[in-house]
Design a protein around this motif. Structure first.
Motif, PDB file in Angstrom:
ATOM      1  N   LYS A 158     122.643  36.893  -0.079  1.00  8.74           N
ATOM      2  CA  LYS A 158     121.477  37.053  -0.943  1.00  8.74           C
ATOM      3  C   LYS A 158     121.892  37.176  -2.402  1.00  8.74           C
ATOM      4  O   LYS A 158     121.239  36.615  -3.273  1.00  8.74           O
TER       5      LYS A 158
ATOM      6  N   GLY B 231     117.435  28.854 -12.726  1.00  7.89           N
ATOM      7  CA  GLY B 231     115.979  28.882 -12.761  1.00  7.89           C
ATOM      8  C   GLY B 231     115.353  27.964 -11.725  1.00  7.89           C
ATOM      9  O   GLY B 231     114.153  27.702 -11.755  1.00  7.89           O
ATOM     10  N   ASN B 232     116.149  27.510 -10.766  1.00  9.51           N
ATOM     11  CA  ASN B 232     115.677  26.586  -9.736  1.00  9.51           C
ATOM     12  C   ASN B 232     114.732  27.308  -8.779  1.00  9.51           C
ATOM     13  O   ASN B 232     115.115  28.261  -8.115  1.00  9.51           O
ATOM     14  N   ILE B 233     113.492  26.842  -8.685  1.00 11.31           N
ATOM     15  CA  ILE B 233     112.482  27.508  -7.861  1.00 11.31           C
ATOM     16  C   ILE B 233     112.822  27.437  -6.374  1.00 11.31           C
ATOM     17  O   ILE B 233     112.532  28.369  -5.628  1.00 11.31           O
TER      18      ILE B 233
ATOM     19  N   THR C 100     115.752  27.635  -5.077  1.00 10.94           N
ATOM     20  CA  THR C 100     116.730  28.687  -4.836  1.00 10.94           C
ATOM     21  C   THR C 100     116.034  30.040  -4.749  1.00 10.94           C
ATOM     22  O   THR C 100     116.365  30.871  -3.908  1.00 10.94           O
ATOM     23  N   TYR C 101     115.038  30.255  -5.598  1.00 13.09           N
ATOM     24  CA  TYR C 101     114.279  31.508  -5.548  1.00 13.09           C
ATOM     25  C   TYR C 101     113.529  31.640  -4.228  1.00 13.09           C
ATOM     26  O   TYR C 101     113.521  32.707  -3.608  1.00 13.09           O
TER      27      TYR C 101
ATOM     28  N   PHE D 255     115.908  32.601  -1.602  1.00  9.69           N
ATOM     29  CA  PHE D 255     116.226  34.020  -1.752  1.00  9.69           C
ATOM     30  C   PHE D 255     115.131  34.888  -1.133  1.00  9.69           C
ATOM     31  O   PHE D 255     115.416  35.833  -0.395  1.00  9.69           O
ATOM     32  N   LYS D 256     113.871  34.583  -1.427  1.00 10.48           N
ATOM     33  CA  LYS D 256     112.758  35.373  -0.900  1.00 10.48           C
ATOM     34  C   LYS D 256     112.674  35.280   0.620  1.00 10.48           C
ATOM     35  O   LYS D 256     112.366  36.263   1.287  1.00 10.48           O
TER      36      LYS D 256
ATOM     37  N   PHE E  97     119.943  31.346  -8.709  1.00 16.38           N
ATOM     38  CA  PHE E  97     118.596  31.253  -9.282  1.00 16.38           C
ATOM     39  C   PHE E  97     118.587  31.772 -10.715  1.00 16.38           C
ATOM     40  O   PHE E  97     118.007  31.143 -11.617  1.00 16.38           O
ATOM     41  N   TYR E  98     119.222  32.897 -10.944  1.00 15.89           N
ATOM     42  CA  TYR E  98     119.250  33.507 -12.273  1.00 15.89           C
ATOM     43  C   TYR E  98     119.858  32.563 -13.304  1.00 15.89           C
ATOM     44  O   TYR E  98     119.370  32.453 -14.425  1.00 15.89           O
TER      45      TYR E  98
ATOM     46  N   THR F  19     122.703  33.774  -3.796  1.00 14.29           N
ATOM     47  CA  THR F  19     121.480  32.990  -3.999  1.00 14.29           C
ATOM     48  C   THR F  19     120.745  33.465  -5.245  1.00 14.29           C
ATOM     49  O   THR F  19     120.250  32.654  -6.032  1.00 14.29           O
ATOM     50  N   TRP F  20     120.674  34.789  -5.431  1.00 13.88           N
ATOM     51  CA  TRP F  20     120.013  35.326  -6.614  1.00 13.88           C
ATOM     52  C   TRP F  20     120.745  34.901  -7.887  1.00 13.88           C
ATOM     53  O   TRP F  20     120.127  34.513  -8.879  1.00 13.88           O
TER      54      TRP F  20
END
Length: 47
Positions: free
Chosen positions: A2, A13-15, A17-18, A21-22, A9-10, A5-6
């Protein structure tokens, strides 16, 4: 996993990837040690 993955994304900014993560976060909250077969078992309580 996790955390990785975070971080991706950080930095990007790839949605997608977010969203991954969720989903991982949600699965971890449901019970990280459960198998899919156990979650779909009739004895597993439905929420």
């Amino acid at each position: 996993m996790k955390d990785f993955t975070w971080k991706v994304f950080y930095q990007t900014g790839n949605i997608d990837t977010y969203l991954l993560f969720k989903e991982m976060e949600k699965e971890h909250a449901d019970g990280p040690d459960m198998l899919d077969e156990e979650r779909s078992s009739p004895d597993f309580p439905v929420m």
